[in-house]
Design an enzyme around this catalytic site. Structure first.
Site, PDB file in Angstrom:
ATOM      1  N   LYS A 176     -10.035  -2.061 -17.347  1.00 31.33           N
ATOM      2  CA  LYS A 176      -9.584  -1.695 -15.998  1.00 31.33           C
ATOM      3  C   LYS A 176      -8.309  -0.870 -16.120  1.00 31.33           C
ATOM      4  O   LYS A 176      -7.345  -1.301 -16.769  1.00 31.33           O
ATOM      5  CB  LYS A 176      -9.313  -2.990 -15.228  1.00 31.33           C
TER       6      LYS A 176
HETATM    7  O1  G3P Z   1     -10.157  -7.071  -6.959  1.00 31.45           O
HETATM    8  C1  G3P Z   1      -8.870  -6.798  -6.556  1.00 31.45           C
HETATM    9  C2  G3P Z   1      -8.323  -7.974  -5.858  1.00 31.45           C
HETATM   10  O2  G3P Z   1      -7.998  -8.974  -6.778  1.00 31.45           O
HETATM   11  C3  G3P Z   1      -7.205  -7.696  -4.973  1.00 31.45           C
HETATM   12  O3  G3P Z   1      -7.348  -8.597  -3.949  1.00 31.45           O
HETATM   13  O4  G3P Z   1      -6.634  -9.959  -2.080  1.00 31.45           O
HETATM   14  O5  G3P Z   1      -5.004  -9.319  -3.882  1.00 31.45           O
HETATM   15  O6  G3P Z   1      -5.806  -7.627  -2.244  1.00 31.45           O
HETATM   16  P1  G3P Z   1      -6.128  -8.888  -2.989  1.00 31.45           P
END
Ligand code: G3P
Length: 217
Positions: free
Chosen positions: A83
């Site tokens: 990634k």
């Molecule tokens: O896949 C990306 C994710 O982990 C981000 O999620 O909820 O931290 O915006 P969030």
């Protein structure tokens, strides 16, 4: 639509994997922090547990260092997707790593133009962050839809991985607009089963069954 689980918690991945709900896993530095585990160790365990791609994120900011980290992460197992962030250095790393045959997930995508660049750099997955766009009053789902149209217009094979999924509605809408994959926390995937009419209907069936006095086993 493929389901990736957005966590580095082994137990939670294993539980959903047993149900056939796990086509892959995504992690990031915040999720590694949350797990309290060593990145190389936990990534190795996850990659051994699931058959599909397991995203492990580089933390360098400069392309050459990203490539070196990416090669080290990719060496953990055959199903690692490296990634990289959506910066010029990240795109350079994407081009080199994908050219070497590694899967690459380009993350932190917030615009259709960024997604176009990632596809041209050979990304296996592009990760538009729906929830974080919604957080600032922009429409995360519109972005998924725009990327779908652009990729289809030109036949790009990069898979759209809807990320930052926070709700069951995000999951359903991502499927409706044609995301190839969604990555969601285990709690969101589990919440997808819930419906009050299912609970109500089941309670009524159980009450009537009780009255029959019968048994199946
Ligand atoms: O896949 C990306 C994710 O982990 C981000 O999620 O909820 O931290 O915006 P969030």
């Amino acid at each position: 639509m493929k389901f990736f689980v957005d966590t580095a918690e082994i137990d939670q991945i294993a539980e959903l994997n047993d149900l056939g709900m796990v086509d892959g896993v995504t992690t990031n530095p915040s999720l590694i922090l949350k797990s309290g585990r060593d990145i190389l160790e936990v990534t190795r365990e996850i990659a051994a547990l699931v058959d599909g791609p397991v995203s492990a994120e580089v933390v360098a900011l400069e392309a050459e260092a990203m490539i070196a980290e990416g090669r080290k992460l990719a060496a953990i197992a055959n199903n690692i997707a490296v990634k990289v962030p959506l910066t010029w250095d990240g795109l350079r790393a994407c081009k080199v790593l994908s050219g070497e045959g590694h899967m690459v997930n380009v993350t932190l995508c917030f615009s259709a133009n960024q997604a176009l660049l990632a596809a041209k750099a050979g990304a296996t997955f592009i990760s538009p962050f729906i929830g974080r766009l919604d957080d600032i009053n922009l429409d995360g789902m519109e972005l998924i839809s725009d990327i779908r149209q652009i990729y289809d217009n030109y036949g790009f094979e990069t898979q759209i991985l809807a990320a930052s999924i926070r709700t069951v509605n995000h999951a359903c809408q991502s499927a409706l607009v044609g995301a190839d994959v969604m990555t969601a926390p285990p709690a969101v995937i589990k919440a997808m089963v819930a419906h009050p009419l299912t609970d109500k209907g089941l309670a009524a069936f159980m009450a009537d069954w009780e009255k029959t006095g019968q048994k199946i086993l």
